[in-house]
Design an enzyme around this catalytic site. Structure first.
Site, PDB file in Angstrom:
ATOM      1  CG  ASP A  90      -7.342 -12.098   7.257  1.00 33.80           C
ATOM      2  OD1 ASP A  90      -8.384 -11.739   6.677  1.00 33.80           O
ATOM      3  OD2 ASP A  90      -6.235 -11.590   7.004  1.00 33.80           O
ATOM      4  CD  GLU A 148      -7.863  -6.711   4.470  1.00 41.60           C
ATOM      5  OE1 GLU A 148      -7.878  -5.533   4.082  1.00 41.60           O
ATOM      6  OE2 GLU A 148      -7.519  -7.026   5.639  1.00 41.60           O
ATOM      7  CG  HIS A 170      -4.816  -3.102  12.246  1.00 39.80           C
ATOM      8  ND1 HIS A 170      -3.994  -2.874  11.163  1.00 39.80           N
ATOM      9  CD2 HIS A 170      -5.833  -3.863  11.782  1.00 39.80           C
ATOM     10  CE1 HIS A 170      -4.517  -3.476  10.096  1.00 39.80           C
ATOM     11  NE2 HIS A 170      -5.640  -4.083  10.457  1.00 39.80           N
TER      12      HIS A 170
END
Length: 391
Positions: free
Chosen positions: A82, A144, A355
């Site tokens: 993911d 996760e 991110h």
């Protein structure tokens, strides 16, 4: 061996092209089924037996375990399938299209961490998997980035006990042997609303939250003074107040107030220890205002993780890389995989790109990662290990 796998960049491209976002918001959350099935087909091409595991209490999420070789022990290479959601409008490239530019590969999941599976598949092309003396396992997990439900469920349900495991998070190929845990809690105060002209006719939730935060700041100081591990750059447990909201008008007594906070405990400081400290800290507010303060977890907590520095398998990895294992402050699935066997976090790419808009992995990692995976398979699966090597 005549292996009919796509080229490395094409494998990477197909992995990035399949959205597999994990999010607490159901409107953003996506199944990883298509990605798991794609990986399963590729590993079957290499001769692996593939087991796809539905993860309970998720929105159509799956784990994959691909195994080859006979017997016990061996090596397990792990990664999550993911990604986090992407910041729409802040990317200058399509997050689901692998783009090569200036020696970098751009795309959502290139570093964190779908790309790790491309490295594994590419490295295994040149390994004679018919000669394995110990098994090789590949674990691909779900969620996760939110609940870690995939790793939790796999660890709780498997009988597998490899000699060693590597989680391919982006560590810039620096072996990581320990990290802090993570707890996120919502502190909710329920007051009594009313007209601001008569404060005594209500209970102002902001006032109670102010009192609560004062106690929490005392706990934050206690954590810093009482617990210390010099192996970490930030050697104490941290507490952060990340979000607060309360009230709706200046002339109205605030009826409810909510604080979102997190704590990152050191390895060895248990989740129960933190819960006890938190409840003890806020007990004076609870006692003074019965039934008005609640502590609610925002996601299942993650314990700290540490692999023994003197473990022989750790020494092997340090020798292969020529550098000592280190510690980090962020979290991974390592605490759950460590329940099965000694585990290190080690993979290509930098956590600095994780991110972030325009996430990328530097192509300088391609050859060193390929060599490292081949060396690990050679050591843990193609040669006989001494009987005491897993102690």
């Amino acid at each position: 061996m005549n292996i009919k796998l796509p080229a490395f960049i094409e494998i990477y491209r197909q992995l990035i092209a399949i959205p597999s976002i994990s999010a607490t918001d159901s409107h953003l959350d996506q199944s990883n089924k298509a990605l798991i099935e794609l990986l399963g087909g590729w590993f079957e091409t290499l001769g692996f037996s593939v087991n796809i595991q539905s993860v309970p209490d998720t929105r159509d999420k799956y784990n994959l375990l691909a195994s080859i070789g006979e017997g016990n022990g061996g090596l397990m290479l792990c990664g999550h399938t993911d990604t986090v959601p992407f910041d729409d409008g802040r990317w200058t490239r399509n997050p689901f299209e692998l783009t090569e530019y200036d020696g970098k590969l751009y795309g959502l999941g290139t570093a964190d961490m779908k790309g790790f599976f491309a490295f594994i598949l590419d490295a295994l092309r040149d390994v004679d998997l018919t000669q394995l003396k110990r098994p090789l396992h590949i674990l691909a997990t779900a969620d996760e980035e939110t609940s870690m439900a995939g790793a939790r469920y796999f660890a709780a349900s498997t009988a597998l006990r490899p000699d060693f495991a590597i989680i391919g998070e982006p560590t810039s190929l620096q072996p990581i042997r320990a990290h802090k845990g993570h707890l996120s809690n919502a502190i909710r105060i329920t007051g009594q609303s009313g007209h601001s002209s008569d404060p005594d006719r209500g209970v102002n939730a902001i006032d109670l939250m102010h009192e609560s935060i004062s106690h929490l700041m005392t706990l934050r100081t206690t954590l810093r003074e009482r617990f210390n591990n010099p192996a970490f750059v930030i050697p104490y447990p941290t507490m952060n107040f990340g979000h607060i909201h309360g009230g709706d008008a200046a002339n109205r007594i605030c009826g409810c107030c909510e604080l979102h906070m997190d704590i990152r405990p050191l390895p060895g400081l248990t989740l129960q220890d933190i819960d006890d400290l938190l409840n003890e800290t806020l007990e004076p507010v609870k006692a003074r205002w019965p039934g008005r303060l609640a502590i609610e977890p925002m996601h299942p907590p993650i314990p700290g993780y540490e692999c023994p520095t003197d473990h022989k398998m750790v020494v092997v990895i340090e020798q292969l890389l020529g550098q000592r294992a280190d510690t980090v402050n962020y979290c991974t699935e390592a605490p759950f995989i460590q329940e099965l066997c000694p585990t290190l976090v080690l993979g290509p790419g930098s956590i600095e790109q994780a991110h972030q808009p325009d996430e990328f992995i530097d192509m300088q990692f391609i050859e060193p990662t390929r060599q490292l995976i081949s060396q690990m398979v050679e050591h843990f699966c193609l040669t006989e290990l001494q009987a005491d090597s897993s102690k």
